[in-house]
Scaffold this motif. Structure first.
Motif, PDB file in Angstrom:
ATOM      1  N   HIS A  12     -16.853  74.079 -28.760  1.00 32.97           N
ATOM      2  CA  HIS A  12     -15.927  74.482 -29.087  1.00 32.97           C
ATOM      3  C   HIS A  12     -14.828  73.827 -28.367  1.00 32.97           C
ATOM      4  O   HIS A  12     -13.272  74.867 -28.711  1.00 32.97           O
ATOM      5  N   THR A  13     -15.222  72.816 -26.954  1.00 32.17           N
ATOM      6  CA  THR A  13     -14.214  73.219 -25.872  1.00 32.17           C
ATOM      7  C   THR A  13     -13.037  74.629 -26.000  1.00 32.17           C
ATOM      8  O   THR A  13     -13.696  75.579 -25.074  1.00 32.17           O
ATOM      9  N   ILE A  14     -12.316  74.644 -25.951  1.00 35.37           N
ATOM     10  CA  ILE A  14     -11.148  76.115 -25.916  1.00 35.37           C
ATOM     11  C   ILE A  14     -10.608  75.849 -26.785  1.00 35.37           C
ATOM     12  O   ILE A  14     -10.110  77.574 -26.947  1.00 35.37           O
ATOM     13  N   TYR A  38     -17.685  76.142 -24.227  1.00 34.38           N
ATOM     14  CA  TYR A  38     -17.248  74.937 -24.014  1.00 34.38           C
ATOM     15  C   TYR A  38     -17.720  73.701 -24.754  1.00 34.38           C
ATOM     16  O   TYR A  38     -17.049  73.305 -25.312  1.00 34.38           O
ATOM     17  N   GLN A  79      -6.642  78.797 -22.528  1.00 30.04           N
ATOM     18  CA  GLN A  79      -6.380  77.390 -22.195  1.00 30.04           C
ATOM     19  C   GLN A  79      -6.069  76.022 -20.881  1.00 30.04           C
ATOM     20  O   GLN A  79      -5.751  74.791 -21.215  1.00 30.04           O
ATOM     21  N   MET A 110     -12.065  72.585 -15.662  1.00 31.83           N
ATOM     22  CA  MET A 110     -13.268  72.227 -15.266  1.00 31.83           C
ATOM     23  C   MET A 110     -14.688  73.167 -14.674  1.00 31.83           C
ATOM     24  O   MET A 110     -15.444  73.516 -15.035  1.00 31.83           O
TER      25      MET A 110
END
Length: 131
Positions: free
Chosen positions: A30-32, A27, A11, A15
């Motif tokens: 799904h981003t995080i 990433y 979380q 970058m």
């Protein structure tokens, strides 16, 4: 629980950390956010659940699934032995897999004890009751 652990570990990644850790492709999609998948990148799907409708086949499959999960947790434990916040919950999950395996084994033994031993693998008791 595993998804919660992954979320807690990722979380606050920068970058630079995302790129350095090999987390970049994940990433991008799904981003995080949590997207359950195997270590090889195959997304979780209903194919993970196996069922034939035969009690013996299904209990054996359940037992195999518990052993495969235990092996996976063993591998994770080898990788995170210096991370107690990850190690302890994974150790709990591993112990749970062992108990599940034992309970499925007990259920299988009960089923086996109640079947006609001569026809043990020759019929599906759910459908072929007349044999």
């Amino acid at each position: 629980m595993v998804a919660a652990i992954v979320h807690q570990l990722t979380q606050n990644l920068s970058m630079e950390q995302i790129e350095a850790s090999g987390f970049r492709n994940y990433y991008v999609d799904h981003t995080i956010g949590i997207w359950p998948q195997a270590a090889g990148g195959v997304p979780f799907n209903a194919c993970e659940f196996q069922s034939k409708g035969d009690i013996i086949t299904d209990l054996m499959e359940d037992m195999a699934a518990e052993q495969k999960a235990r092996s996976t947790y063993d591998n994770i434990l080898r990788l995170v032995k210096d991370e107690p916040d990850v190690y302890e919950p994974i150790k709990f999950l591993r112990a749970r897999e062992i108990v599940h395996f034992q309970r499925f084994g007990e259920a299988l033994r009960i089923v086996q004890d109640r079947l006609n031993e001569k026809n043990f693998y020759a019929f599906n008791p759910g459908f072929d009751c007349s044999k």
